[in-house]
Design an enzyme around this catalytic site. Sequence first.
Site, PDB file in Angstrom:
ATOM      1  N   ARG A 110      22.835  43.397  23.906  1.00 50.12           N
ATOM      2  CA  ARG A 110      23.180  44.803  24.099  1.00 50.12           C
ATOM      3  C   ARG A 110      22.555  45.344  25.386  1.00 50.12           C
ATOM      4  O   ARG A 110      21.374  45.188  25.623  1.00 50.12           O
ATOM      5  CB  ARG A 110      22.721  45.636  22.894  1.00 50.12           C
ATOM      6  N   SER A 111      23.405  45.967  26.188  1.00 48.81           N
ATOM      7  CA  SER A 111      22.949  46.608  27.415  1.00 48.81           C
ATOM      8  C   SER A 111      22.967  48.118  27.236  1.00 48.81           C
ATOM      9  O   SER A 111      21.929  48.757  27.131  1.00 48.81           O
ATOM     10  CB  SER A 111      23.826  46.176  28.598  1.00 48.81           C
ATOM     11  N   GLY A 113      25.409  49.590  24.868  1.00 44.14           N
ATOM     12  CA  GLY A 113      25.881  49.868  23.514  1.00 44.14           C
ATOM     13  C   GLY A 113      27.254  50.501  23.424  1.00 44.14           C
ATOM     14  O   GLY A 113      27.622  51.040  22.385  1.00 44.14           O
ATOM     15  N   HIS A 114      28.048  50.424  24.506  1.00 40.16           N
ATOM     16  CA  HIS A 114      29.349  51.092  24.510  1.00 40.16           C
ATOM     17  C   HIS A 114      30.496  50.200  24.034  1.00 40.16           C
ATOM     18  O   HIS A 114      31.653  50.590  24.166  1.00 40.16           O
ATOM     19  CB  HIS A 114      29.669  51.622  25.909  1.00 40.16           C
ATOM     20  N   ASP A 115      30.207  49.024  23.515  1.00 38.45           N
ATOM     21  CA  ASP A 115      31.279  48.148  23.034  1.00 38.45           C
ATOM     22  C   ASP A 115      32.122  48.889  21.999  1.00 38.45           C
ATOM     23  O   ASP A 115      31.614  49.405  21.005  1.00 38.45           O
ATOM     24  CB  ASP A 115      30.688  46.882  22.423  1.00 38.45           C
ATOM     25  N   GLY A 182      25.222  45.555  32.154  1.00 37.72           N
ATOM     26  CA  GLY A 182      25.352  44.186  31.661  1.00 37.72           C
ATOM     27  C   GLY A 182      26.756  43.868  31.195  1.00 37.72           C
ATOM     28  O   GLY A 182      27.378  42.901  31.639  1.00 37.72           O
ATOM     29  N   TYR A 476      42.650  45.506  28.325  1.00 40.76           N
ATOM     30  CA  TYR A 476      41.417  45.477  29.119  1.00 40.76           C
ATOM     31  C   TYR A 476      40.256  45.100  28.216  1.00 40.76           C
ATOM     32  O   TYR A 476      39.995  45.755  27.217  1.00 40.76           O
ATOM     33  CB  TYR A 476      41.196  46.852  29.748  1.00 40.76           C
ATOM     34  N   ASN A 478      37.094  45.420  28.403  1.00 39.40           N
ATOM     35  CA  ASN A 478      36.051  46.415  28.172  1.00 39.40           C
ATOM     36  C   ASN A 478      36.484  47.525  27.223  1.00 39.40           C
ATOM     37  O   ASN A 478      35.654  48.316  26.775  1.00 39.40           O
ATOM     38  CB  ASN A 478      35.579  47.019  29.499  1.00 39.40           C
ATOM     39  N   TYR A 479      37.793  47.592  26.929  1.00 38.77           N
ATOM     40  CA  TYR A 479      38.278  48.458  25.855  1.00 38.77           C
ATOM     41  C   TYR A 479      38.568  47.574  24.648  1.00 38.77           C
ATOM     42  O   TYR A 479      39.698  47.421  24.202  1.00 38.77           O
ATOM     43  CB  TYR A 479      39.541  49.213  26.279  1.00 38.77           C
TER      44      TYR A 479
END
Length: 538
Positions: A110-111, A113-115, A182, A476, A478-479
């Site tokens: 975890r960098s 926490g926006h996953d 990250g 995407y 990251n989404y």
Amino acid sequence: MKSNLPIPLLFLSLLFSFSWAALGLTHQQQHHSFLQCLNRHFGNANSISTVIYTQTNSSFSSVLEFSIRNARFSTPNTLKPLVIVTPSHVSHIQATINCSRTHGLQIRIRSGGHDYEGLSYVSQVPFVIIDLINLRSIDVDAENKTAWVQAGATIGELYYRIAQKSSTLAFPAGVCPTVGVGGHFSGGGYGMLMRKYGLAADQIIDAQLVDVNGKLLDKNSMGEDLFWAIRGGGAASFGVVVAWKVKLVPVPSTLTVFTVNRTLEENGTMLVHKWQSIAPKIHEDLYIRLFLRAVNSSQQEGKRTIQASFVSLYLGRADELIDLMQESFPELGLVKEDCIEMSWIQSIMYFPSDIPEDAPLEILLNRTGSASIFKGKSDYVTQTIPETALEGLWKRFYEDETESLEILFSPYGGNMDDIPETETPYPHRAGNLFNIHYAVGWSEEDASESQRYINFMRRLYRYMEPYVSKSPRQAYMNYRDLDLGTNNIGPYTSYKQASKWGLPYFDKNFNRLIHVKTLVDPTNFFRYQQSIPSLSRG
């Protein structure tokens, strides 16, 4: 009875005993062995107590929840990590990897926490979180236009440190300042400078990564394939990124921003339709995002309408922007009063909706953020969406679950067309007009309520299918979206199963990512629900 455990190990045993008590003798034995391993690596209780948080630690819940951004994955029924490790040194990461491998625990990294699906802090099996929050130093070299950024830093912290050193250097990454570098960089990372300079991942020139064997690697020692894979392929599939070295990019000392809102009654449908063919082809110094929301009508009391917000960054002065818009998009009716001239770092403060207008720059250093409950999805568009389809989309905004529905169109083109789709694992380059981000939120984490909103999002996604990319329908990374598909819980997942989500994220680059994974992590230690799988069974 006097314990035969060394003092550090006894200290940890007391911390862990309750959390493992209900898990049975086998897990107790696993726990004991894991503690012995940590004890050998850490050496003393004082060192361990400042780095490791167990479920019996009074700070465990606050450390866990501090970086959770989607409250869907912070419920009483969510499996909690057995341990949270907050390394302050590379050796702490190496020890956690080695001990977890030896004793059968999975790792989540975890960098910020926006996953979107909580994959950096949830698991279906016993696991450990490596939370990089203490590894966030940033060293900006303005003379050479580079920066070393540790993976636990946020993009807000990076932007702030750049601005301390230069008013004419910037970095092309996202808009939300609490996003961690990250995950953001390793998944691509796009923002308002994308059409000029590409993605965050396109600027990475070196990295430090701890691999499955606990070795600290840089660009040279990890080799070309692994360095390629972590710049857009999701580094958590391959190891733990400790730091990135990135190129900084030049920007003028004065930029211009604007936000222009138009409703359906103000020719909104026509403007959205025209935007699709203008925004991806206009000069690369101009970036115009488009937000779609339902709002109260100003013309008819009690009626809802759709508002299109055109939000822009221009790398130049307002007079130049007005001329460019009158030539390329006169229908929007932009006037100088709509435009605000500012520095790049001021524009960083302008775009996030949750930053107050009079906030000091230091707010970019604030990592504290509230967790919301939401479901997100994404699409890529290669042909303009017809006006009739847009009118059908508007109808979806009037359904019961749309109080907080927001759809974002982010234009491509410019420099994104010039970078080959195989340059990094991120394949969404030439041929894409724009990306669509869908998000809907709700207020209560109730299972039936959540399912109602998730079902709405799935219906909306199905409606859009004829108008977006095909074969595969791209998304995407990251989404993150688990609706696309997931891996098995165990160490082996077939190519056919993984390709359901892998091809939408990576297209033809997926095969190379699997090849790299199989070479560097053949036992598939670094795995989660959408990690790149190793096809080795050994």
